[in-house]
Design a protein around this motif. Structure first.
Motif, PDB file in Angstrom:
ATOM      1  N   ASP A  97      -4.061  -9.460  -6.892  1.00  5.36           N
ATOM      2  CA  ASP A  97      -5.206  -8.803  -6.261  1.00  5.36           C
ATOM      3  C   ASP A  97      -4.894  -8.130  -4.929  1.00  5.36           C
ATOM      4  OD1 ASP A  97      -6.906  -9.751  -8.339  1.00  5.36           O
ATOM      5  OD2 ASP A  97      -6.939 -11.710  -7.359  1.00  5.36           O
ATOM      6  N   ILE A  98      -3.884  -8.647  -4.216  1.00  5.63           N
ATOM      7  CA  ILE A  98      -3.623  -8.140  -2.865  1.00  5.63           C
ATOM      8  C   ILE A  98      -2.212  -7.548  -2.816  1.00  5.63           C
ATOM      9  CG2 ILE A  98      -3.481  -8.702  -0.413  1.00  5.63           C
ATOM     10  CD1 ILE A  98      -5.381 -11.029  -0.929  1.00  5.63           C
ATOM     11  N   GLU A 131       0.486  -4.394  -0.858  1.00  4.19           N
ATOM     12  CA  GLU A 131       0.833  -3.916   0.475  1.00  4.19           C
ATOM     13  C   GLU A 131      -0.189  -2.919   1.016  1.00  4.19           C
ATOM     14  OE1 GLU A 131       4.612  -5.365  -1.443  1.00  4.19           O
ATOM     15  OE2 GLU A 131       2.832  -4.255  -2.066  1.00  4.19           O
ATOM     16  N   ASP A 132      -0.775  -2.108   0.141  1.00  2.00           N
ATOM     17  CA  ASP A 132      -1.793  -1.145   0.591  1.00  2.00           C
ATOM     18  C   ASP A 132      -2.986  -1.858   1.221  1.00  2.00           C
ATOM     19  OD1 ASP A 132      -0.314   0.999  -0.307  1.00  2.00           O
ATOM     20  OD2 ASP A 132      -1.353   1.147  -2.227  1.00  2.00           O
ATOM     21  N   ILE A 133      -3.435  -2.914   0.575  1.00  2.00           N
ATOM     22  CA  ILE A 133      -4.606  -3.656   1.058  1.00  2.00           C
ATOM     23  C   ILE A 133      -4.304  -4.346   2.384  1.00  2.00           C
ATOM     24  CG2 ILE A 133      -6.140  -5.607   0.564  1.00  2.00           C
ATOM     25  CD1 ILE A 133      -5.835  -4.830  -2.444  1.00  2.00           C
ATOM     26  N   ILE A 134      -3.144  -5.009   2.453  1.00  4.51           N
ATOM     27  CA  ILE A 134      -2.775  -5.724   3.680  1.00  4.51           C
ATOM     28  C   ILE A 134      -2.605  -4.759   4.840  1.00  4.51           C
ATOM     29  CG2 ILE A 134      -1.002  -7.156   4.784  1.00  4.51           C
ATOM     30  CD1 ILE A 134      -0.390  -8.300   1.964  1.00  4.51           C
ATOM     31  N   SER A 135      -1.835  -3.693   4.620  1.00  2.52           N
ATOM     32  CA  SER A 135      -1.539  -2.761   5.713  1.00  2.52           C
ATOM     33  C   SER A 135      -2.781  -1.994   6.158  1.00  2.52           C
ATOM     34  CB  SER A 135      -0.429  -1.794   5.306  1.00  2.52           C
ATOM     35  OG  SER A 135      -0.801  -1.024   4.180  1.00  2.52           O
ATOM     36  N   ASN A 136      -3.665  -1.662   5.219  1.00  4.99           N
ATOM     37  CA  ASN A 136      -4.906  -0.974   5.579  1.00  4.99           C
ATOM     38  C   ASN A 136      -5.745  -1.829   6.517  1.00  4.99           C
ATOM     39  OD1 ASN A 136      -8.009  -0.463   4.869  1.00  4.99           O
ATOM     40  ND2 ASN A 136      -6.879   1.451   4.601  1.00  4.99           N
ATOM     41  N   LYS A 137      -5.821  -3.098   6.210  1.00  7.19           N
ATOM     42  CA  LYS A 137      -6.593  -4.028   7.045  1.00  7.19           C
ATOM     43  C   LYS A 137      -5.961  -4.185   8.431  1.00  7.19           C
ATOM     44  CE  LYS A 137      -8.361  -8.791   7.020  1.00  7.19           C
ATOM     45  NZ  LYS A 137      -8.394 -10.065   6.242  1.00  7.19           N
ATOM     46  N   TRP A 171       6.654 -10.589 -19.386  1.00  2.00           N
ATOM     47  CA  TRP A 171       5.802 -10.586 -18.200  1.00  2.00           C
ATOM     48  C   TRP A 171       6.538  -9.957 -17.026  1.00  2.00           C
ATOM     49  CZ3 TRP A 171       6.006 -12.422 -13.199  1.00  2.00           C
ATOM     50  CH2 TRP A 171       4.781 -12.457 -12.506  1.00  2.00           C
ATOM     51  N   TYR A 172       5.798  -9.298 -16.141  1.00  2.00           N
ATOM     52  CA  TYR A 172       6.358  -8.750 -14.911  1.00  2.00           C
ATOM     53  C   TYR A 172       5.262  -8.743 -13.852  1.00  2.00           C
ATOM     54  CZ  TYR A 172       4.114  -4.650 -16.990  1.00  2.00           C
ATOM     55  OH  TYR A 172       3.211  -3.802 -17.582  1.00  2.00           O
ATOM     56  N   PRO A 173       5.630  -8.736 -12.579  1.00  2.00           N
ATOM     57  CA  PRO A 173       4.623  -8.751 -11.506  1.00  2.00           C
ATOM     58  C   PRO A 173       3.753  -7.495 -11.532  1.00  2.00           C
ATOM     59  CG  PRO A 173       6.827  -9.209 -10.651  1.00  2.00           C
ATOM     60  CD  PRO A 173       7.001  -8.742 -12.049  1.00  2.00           C
ATOM     61  N   GLN A 174       2.508  -7.639 -11.105  1.00  2.00           N
ATOM     62  CA  GLN A 174       1.606  -6.485 -10.986  1.00  2.00           C
ATOM     63  C   GLN A 174       1.926  -5.749  -9.694  1.00  2.00           C
ATOM     64  OE1 GLN A 174      -0.806  -5.479 -13.379  1.00  2.00           O
ATOM     65  NE2 GLN A 174       0.499  -6.909 -14.514  1.00  2.00           N
ATOM     66  N   LEU A 175       2.452  -4.542  -9.815  1.00  5.88           N
ATOM     67  CA  LEU A 175       2.867  -3.763  -8.659  1.00  5.88           C
ATOM     68  C   LEU A 175       2.053  -2.472  -8.571  1.00  5.88           C
ATOM     69  CD1 LEU A 175       6.703  -4.205  -9.259  1.00  5.88           C
ATOM     70  CD2 LEU A 175       5.326  -5.444  -7.584  1.00  5.88           C
ATOM     71  N   ARG A 176       2.245  -1.733  -7.496  1.00  7.69           N
ATOM     72  CA  ARG A 176       1.552  -0.455  -7.369  1.00  7.69           C
ATOM     73  C   ARG A 176       2.161   0.590  -8.305  1.00  7.69           C
ATOM     74  NH1 ARG A 176       2.255   0.018  -1.016  1.00  7.69           N
ATOM     75  NH2 ARG A 176       4.246  -0.876  -1.693  1.00  7.69           N
TER      76      ARG A 176
END
Length: 469
Positions: A65-66, A68-74, A385-390
């Motif tokens: 859910d979170i 780098e875009d979300i963290i850096s925007n905040k 399976w693989y991580p959910q990335l941008r």
């Protein structure tokens, strides 16, 4: 998430150690490949045993859910003067250059900016300590480096220089949890993101980790990378006592550095300095001893860090043997510190634009970001399976570039297994010869791309230039 599911996914973790802080069942241990691993220690647990839900929130590879875009925007979008570039993230100011004062540059891998900014934060009482990587200083341990806390300028200087070696944060963050204070932390992109996620879940860390200093990281290496460098100069695996991965050579360009190694050679403690170009495994594109996880991150420019520091691999800077940095500033306090230092002529920084920042890491960006979609596509096609990335799975690169990606994965994977067998056989040539076979295939691919891109006339000119060089 149960233990079985966790174990099936952890191969994609660049193990920072934060999961062990929120789940007692997880311990961080170095495995036989020389890489840290998240291990479930309780033998009474079954594969169906449920783990804490918090591990999915603090883990960069498990948190869906979170990003780098979300963290850096905040963190940065509301700061005055902060701009945004889709390649490098938020930025307040961009520089290339080096530190002038004291011996920070001389004792650094490149321009000395990382150690210097930590000194500035401590000297101006913004922090009480620095969380960074230093020599382990334990002659009985086979592990050479670890995260420690430095509380003086002398101690901070001891942590200078890049270490191409696995580390993890669990022990040092336990110290932070038990000891009040203001800290700055240094780390690669996945580690800084993990710390940001941890700070959201554990307020005590949010209160104590005040600044984040991000490094640009091509990929991680296992501990066997250091062993292999030493073995080539006569220090057998397990006999290395100290290694400087970025020893500067006067009058040579910054990228023509050496490796300085100290260890036992035929029973005697010796120090050997070897130019990196004389050692096998120094071509970063080949990815010797690279963990799988390093190929599954899309954060090239450490987008959640307050300041980012990397090598200035730019023609106008890399000729200087003492080295230069690129610097991305996202924090107001750090921005003011640098502005004052420029006025006082304590640093030699030139303002540069986003294109220059990108150019300094163009090859890294192409592999890590642009061609990640192909690596994800391959996993998706196999139903893995693989991580959910941008970046999303897509077969959007040329046939030959796809073969290059396939070859890089094979080289990285086989470097671990070939090396393990070479150590058992006590035969370094077994490893070198088998890896050289793979390297030749890799070079053929690049020759094919040169023919395709340049045509026959262009290829001839290219080959002549290589021969002359």
């Amino acid at each position: 998430m149960n233990i079985k599911e966790f174990n099936s996914k952890k191969v994609f973790s660049e193990v920072s150690g934060v999961t062990s802080l929120v789940e007692d069942k997880i311990k961080i241990k170095m495995n036989d490949k020389g890489l840290y691993e998240e291990v479930i220690e309780d033998t009474e647990d079954t594969e169906d045993t449920e783990l804490s839900l918090v591990i999915e929130k603090v883990s960069p590879y498990l948190n869906k859910d979170i990003n780098e875009d979300i963290i850096s925007n905040k963190l940065y979008s509301n700061q005055n003067g902060c701009l945004y570039d889709k390649r490098i993230g938020y930025y307040m100011s961009l520089y290339a250059g080096h530190v002038l004062e004291d011996d920070y540059r001389r004792n650094a891998s490149s321009g000395g900016v990382g150690t210097w900014i930590l000194k500035e934060l401590l000297e101006n009482s913004y922090i009480d300590g620095v969380i960074h990587v230093k020599d382990k200083n334990d002659s009985d341990s086979s592990i050479l480096f670890e995260y420690q806390i430095s509380k003086s300028i002398k101690e901070i200087k001891e942590g200078a220089k890049t270490k191409y070696y696995p580390v993890e944060l669990s022990k040092v963050l336990e110290v932070v949890k038990k000891n009040a204070g203001k800290y700055a932390i240094v780390g690669i992109p996945s580690f800084i993101k993990a710390v940001r996620l941890l700070c959201q879940e554990e307020p005590i860390f949010n209160d104590r980790i005040i600044f984040t200093v991000g490094l640009i990281c091509g990929h991680q290496k296992s501990a066997k990378f250091a062993d292999f460098m030493g073995w080539q100069v006569g220090i057998k695996p397990g006999d290395m006592k100290n290694i400087d991965f970025r020893y500067k050579l006067d009058e040579f360009p910054a990228d023509k550095y050496a490796i300085k190694m100290t260890g036992l050679i035929n029973g005697e403690m010796k120090t050997v300095i070897a130019p990196k170009d004389k050692l096998h495994g120094q071509n970063w594109g080949l990815g010797y001893f690279k963990p799988i996880a390093s190929d599954f991150t899309d954060d090239v420019f450490n987008e959640t860090a307050d300041i980012v520091i990397g090598d200035a691999w730019l023609p106008e800077y890399s000729k200087d043997s003492l080295g230069n940095n690129i610097i991305i500033v996202r924090n107001n306090i750090i921005h003011r510190i640098i502005q004052n230092a420029i006025k006082d002529k304590r640093v030699n920084f030139q303002s540069i634009d986003t294109n220059k920042i990108f150019q300094s890491q163009a090859a890294h960006y192409r592999h890590t970001h642009d061609e990640l979609s192909y690596r994800l596509f391959k996993l998706n096609k196999k139903g893995k399976w693989y991580p959910q990335l941008r970046v999303k799975p897509e077969n959007n690169i040329s046939f030959l570039r796809g073969l290059v990606q396939d070859m890089r994965i094979e080289i990285a994977n086989k470097s671990h297994s070939y090396y393990e067998k070479a150590v058992k056989m006590n035969d370094i040539e077994y490893f070198i010869n088998n890896m050289e076979k793979l390297n030749r295939k890799y070079k053929i691919l690049y020759t094919c791309m040169a023919i395709q891109n340049k045509g026959m006339k262009g290829l001839i000119k290219y080959l002549i230039s290589k021969i002359v060089k």
